[in-house]
Design an enzyme around this catalytic site. Structure first.
Site, PDB file in Angstrom:
ATOM      1  N   LYS A  54     -25.701  20.148 -35.325  1.00  0.00           N
ATOM      2  CA  LYS A  54     -26.322  18.930 -34.802  1.00  0.00           C
ATOM      3  C   LYS A  54     -27.055  19.235 -33.505  1.00  0.00           C
ATOM      4  O   LYS A  54     -28.182  18.788 -33.292  1.00  0.00           O
ATOM      5  CB  LYS A  54     -25.260  17.838 -34.583  1.00  0.00           C
ATOM      6  CG  LYS A  54     -24.815  17.200 -35.887  1.00  0.00           C
ATOM      7  CD  LYS A  54     -23.579  16.323 -35.730  1.00  0.00           C
ATOM      8  CE  LYS A  54     -23.089  15.898 -37.118  1.00  0.00           C
ATOM      9  NZ  LYS A  54     -21.785  15.226 -37.108  1.00  0.00           N
ATOM     10  N   GLN A  98     -17.346  13.181 -32.946  1.00  0.00           N
ATOM     11  CA  GLN A  98     -17.094  13.902 -34.197  1.00  0.00           C
ATOM     12  C   GLN A  98     -15.702  13.568 -34.740  1.00  0.00           C
ATOM     13  O   GLN A  98     -14.709  13.686 -34.022  1.00  0.00           O
ATOM     14  CB  GLN A  98     -17.238  15.413 -33.959  1.00  0.00           C
ATOM     15  CG  GLN A  98     -17.086  16.256 -35.199  1.00  0.00           C
ATOM     16  CD  GLN A  98     -18.209  16.022 -36.211  1.00  0.00           C
ATOM     17  OE1 GLN A  98     -19.382  15.969 -35.860  1.00  0.00           O
ATOM     18  NE2 GLN A  98     -17.839  15.881 -37.476  1.00  0.00           N
ATOM     19  N   ASP A 121     -24.342   6.864 -35.563  1.00  0.00           N
ATOM     20  CA  ASP A 121     -23.601   7.167 -36.793  1.00  0.00           C
ATOM     21  C   ASP A 121     -23.439   5.914 -37.655  1.00  0.00           C
ATOM     22  O   ASP A 121     -23.110   6.011 -38.837  1.00  0.00           O
ATOM     23  CB  ASP A 121     -22.194   7.677 -36.428  1.00  0.00           C
ATOM     24  CG  ASP A 121     -22.010   9.154 -36.726  1.00  0.00           C
ATOM     25  OD1 ASP A 121     -22.861   9.716 -37.441  1.00  0.00           O
ATOM     26  OD2 ASP A 121     -21.026   9.723 -36.243  1.00  0.00           O
TER      27      ASP A 121
END
Ligand code: NAD
Length: 288
Positions: A54, A98, A121
């Protein structure tokens, strides 16, 4: 009939090029690039790889990448403080924590603390709600990427029979909502669905997001259907490790009209959509 292979890598490369071009325009207009902060707690090897990828992709798109790598014993309070600081940080347009988090941390509370307008997200309940009612928000990246691959296949979504196997908040539910928004007739199938094969055979568009290697058999697929395989399963086969999807690919490709491979299908789309969401966040925040 042999299916068209939907090349997720090529679609992701195109999307990344578009995002990078728009990020450059944004940086020129606002004196700073869009910024993404990624928070990793602990040393889960798969998560480390995801976070590294990422970061690399964010920088490649000309955006600001900030990584916070915290030890596995980080307390809930420390993590909440960091998230709140990132909420206030004007350089940051997107915040990603995460998952999975170590067991002693309350992932729901952490996600709930992210400013929904920086939740690129799309995991915050506010964004889940916005998706259901049709407001602008952030849609989970894998669901967004799956829709782009359906469009790449050139199928008409309106009026199509769509079957989504899997009802997770991460993939199954958001992708079903996106299909509904586009006027497909959507069936959500899951572990308690009776005669899954018969349900799948109705599908003009079949999305498998289950996590069971090769669950979907060739005779479950309507000839000519578009098949999107979200599954990523590591298996031992022929004495080596392999990555396979939720669809028995070789046979399915003989029946489907178009199909995504694993790897190289939905996978590359996820990070590309994360960058797209980060750019969108920056553009929206600049208008406020
Ligand atoms: P999950 O475990 O949260 O959900 C799986 C769903 O499948 C559940 O809703 C369950 O009801 C359903 N299910 C389980 N067994 C079933 C069965 N035998 N028949 C029918 N339905 C069944 O998983 P998830 O997070 O939604 O992920 C699904 C898969 O997608 C996993 O393989 C995961 O690794 C993969 N994934 C890929 C990406 C990507 O970037 N390509 C991103 C996220 C997840």
């Amino acid at each position: 009939m042999t299916a068209r292979i939907i090349d997720g890598k090529a679609v992701a490369d195109r999307l990344n090029a578009d995002t990078a071009a728009k990020a450059a325009v944004y940086a020129k207009a606002h004196g700073r690039p869009p910024g993404l902060a990624v928070v990793l707690v602990g040393e889960d090897p798969a998560s480390q790889v995801y976070v590294r990828n990422k970061g690399k992709s964010t920088i490649a798109a000309g955006m600001l990448s900030i990584e916070h790598k915290l030890p596995a014993d980080t307390s809930q309070d420390e993590l909440l403080r960091l998230v709140r600081a990132l909420n206030e940080d004007a350089r940051i347009d997107g915040i990603l924590v995460q998952l999975p988090l170590p067991k002693h941390l309350d992932a729901d509370l952490i996600i709930d603390t992210i400013d929904p307008d920086k939740d690129v997200d799309g995991f915050h309940v506010v964004n889940a709600g916005r998706l259901v009612v049709g407001f602008d928000g952030f849609v989970p990246c894998t669901a967004l990427g799956s829709m782009m691959l359906i469009d790449e296949a050139g199928v008409k979504v309106e009026g199509a029979e769509a079957v989504v196997i899997g009802r997770s908040n991460l993939v199954g539910k958001p992708v079903s909502q996106l299909l509904l928004r586009r006027n497909a007739t959507v069936t959500m199938a899951h572990s308690r669905t009776k005669d899954l094969a018969a349900v799948c055979r109705r599908a003009d568009i079949l999305i498998a997001a289950v996590g069971r290697p090769r669950l979907v058999q060739p005779d479950w697929i309507k000839p000519g259907a578009v098949v999107i395989d979200v599954g990523i399963n590591r298996i031992e086969e022929g004495g080596r490790n392999r990555l396979v999807g939720d669809v028995a690919y070789d046979g399915a490709a003989q029946v489907a009209g178009a199909i995504t491979p694993v790897p190289g299908g939905v996978g590359p789309m996820t990070i590309a959509c994360l960058l797209k969401n980060t750019l969108t966040s920056a553009e929206r925040r600049a208008k406020r």
